[in-house]
Design a protein around this motif. Structure first.
Motif, PDB file in Angstrom:
ATOM      1  N   ALA A  15      71.762  -2.640  36.969  1.00 34.46           N
ATOM      2  CA  ALA A  15      71.671  -3.527  38.137  1.00 34.46           C
ATOM      3  C   ALA A  15      73.019  -3.738  38.820  1.00 34.46           C
ATOM      4  N   GLU A  16      74.114  -3.704  38.076  1.00 28.42           N
ATOM      5  CA  GLU A  16      75.420  -3.985  38.657  1.00 28.42           C
ATOM      6  C   GLU A  16      75.904  -2.878  39.590  1.00 28.42           C
ATOM      7  N   THR A  17      75.499  -1.652  39.337  1.00 26.52           N
ATOM      8  CA  THR A  17      76.049  -0.517  40.089  1.00 26.52           C
ATOM      9  C   THR A  17      75.013   0.298  40.837  1.00 26.52           C
ATOM     10  N   LEU A  18      73.743   0.087  40.571  1.00 27.98           N
ATOM     11  CA  LEU A  18      72.699   0.952  41.119  1.00 27.98           C
ATOM     12  C   LEU A  18      72.671   0.932  42.645  1.00 27.98           C
ATOM     13  N   ALA A  19      72.756  -0.245  43.234  1.00 28.40           N
ATOM     14  CA  ALA A  19      72.702  -0.334  44.695  1.00 28.40           C
ATOM     15  C   ALA A  19      73.833   0.461  45.337  1.00 28.40           C
ATOM     16  N   THR A  20      75.030   0.368  44.765  1.00 27.49           N
ATOM     17  CA  THR A  20      76.177   1.116  45.293  1.00 27.49           C
ATOM     18  C   THR A  20      75.915   2.615  45.245  1.00 27.49           C
ATOM     19  N   CYS A  21      75.381   3.099  44.130  1.00 31.93           N
ATOM     20  CA  CYS A  21      75.105   4.531  43.992  1.00 31.93           C
ATOM     21  C   CYS A  21      74.057   4.993  45.001  1.00 31.93           C
ATOM     22  N   ILE A  22      73.009   4.209  45.173  1.00 35.09           N
ATOM     23  CA  ILE A  22      71.948   4.593  46.106  1.00 35.09           C
ATOM     24  C   ILE A  22      72.478   4.614  47.529  1.00 35.09           C
ATOM     25  N   ARG A  23      73.272   3.625  47.901  1.00 33.91           N
ATOM     26  CA  ARG A  23      73.826   3.594  49.259  1.00 33.91           C
ATOM     27  C   ARG A  23      74.713   4.804  49.522  1.00 33.91           C
ATOM     28  N   GLU A  56      66.750  -0.789  48.124  1.00 34.94           N
ATOM     29  CA  GLU A  56      67.767   0.065  48.720  1.00 34.94           C
ATOM     30  C   GLU A  56      67.197   1.369  49.295  1.00 34.94           C
ATOM     31  N   GLY A  57      65.887   1.512  49.242  1.00 33.79           N
ATOM     32  CA  GLY A  57      65.266   2.676  49.870  1.00 33.79           C
ATOM     33  C   GLY A  57      65.074   3.873  48.968  1.00 33.79           C
ATOM     34  N   ALA A  58      65.224   3.702  47.668  1.00 29.35           N
ATOM     35  CA  ALA A  58      64.993   4.801  46.725  1.00 29.35           C
ATOM     36  C   ALA A  58      63.534   4.806  46.286  1.00 29.35           C
ATOM     37  N   ARG A  59      63.085   5.942  45.846  1.00 25.18           N
ATOM     38  CA  ARG A  59      61.775   6.045  45.207  1.00 25.18           C
ATOM     39  C   ARG A  59      61.979   5.882  43.708  1.00 25.18           C
ATOM     40  N   VAL A  60      61.084   5.181  43.052  1.00 23.78           N
ATOM     41  CA  VAL A  60      61.215   4.906  41.621  1.00 23.78           C
ATOM     42  C   VAL A  60      60.071   5.564  40.867  1.00 23.78           C
ATOM     43  N   VAL A  61      60.422   6.282  39.805  1.00 21.81           N
ATOM     44  CA  VAL A  61      59.404   6.799  38.905  1.00 21.81           C
ATOM     45  C   VAL A  61      59.669   6.189  37.523  1.00 21.81           C
ATOM     46  N   PRO A  62      58.713   5.441  36.973  1.00 18.70           N
ATOM     47  CA  PRO A  62      58.906   4.874  35.635  1.00 18.70           C
ATOM     48  C   PRO A  62      58.698   5.942  34.564  1.00 18.70           C
TER      49      PRO A  62
END
Length: 203
Positions: A15-23, A56-62
């Protein structure tokens, strides 16, 4: 429009870094004019990572089966792109500039390895023994025994043809998945290239 590139991030409580990576990944796709997607293969996060990815606009696959390899296999199977570039979601790799990977894939290479030693390792990004002993020795052994043309055998930032990697029927579920991919690609006489990349301290 057909998707050319999937940028795949295995994720477990990032959670701390995921948004940055996706952007960064989405910014690269926009600047490069590539028809692509950012795909997060979530391996059971409990810290809100899935919600962050969607926001953030990513697609998620569990992916229910635990393990780094399991997450990547699930993501590769779900990827819509002709090509896949995989990288960890801890902001240790540079998603801003993936053009060298795309160029080599378009040139017909089946697997494109990143090389952190050629691109640059920022202070604190790799432990001393890994940088000067472990990784160089393992990379040398990989070149010696499997004829892998790579100077950074364990770099986690790499691109590949989705269909060609799926054809290898990789089976490992843990961290060894990355090594299995390289070794089996080499044994299958796949075209393997290497490009510089930068490694930064986590987070």
């Amino acid at each position: 429009m057909a998707i050319e590139l999937t940028i795949l991030m295995p994720c477990l409580n990032e959670a701390e870094t995921l948004a940055t990576c996706i952007r960064k990944a989405r910014g690269f796709l926009d600047r490069a004019g590539i028809a692509g997607e950012v795909l997060v293969a979530d391996n059971g996060s409990t810290d809100g990572s899935r919600e962050i990815a969607v926001r953030e606009g990513a697609r998620v696959v569990p992916v229910s089966q635990r393990g780094y390899g399991s997450a990547l296999q699930g993501g590769i199977d779900a990827a819509a792109g002709q090509y896949v570039i995989m990288g960890d979601a801890d902001d240790s790799y540079d998603f801003d500039n993936l053009s060298p990977f795309v160029e080599e894939l378009r040139n017909g290479n089946d697997l494109v390895m990143g090389n952190r030693f050629r691109g640059g390792i920022e202070a604190g990004a790799m432990p001393f023994l890994h940088r000067y002993l472990g990784n160089p020795v393992l990379s040398f052994l990989g070149r010696l025994f499997f004829r892998v043309p790579a100077g950074d055998f364990h770099c986690g930032l790499r691109g590949f043809s989705r269909d060609r990697i799926r054809a290898l029927n990789l089976t490992t579920t843990g961290m060894e998945f990355a090594s299995e991919m390289v070794v089996r690609a080499a044994l299958a006489q796949y075209r393997i290239a290497e490009v510089p990349t930068t490694l930064r301290p986590d987070g």
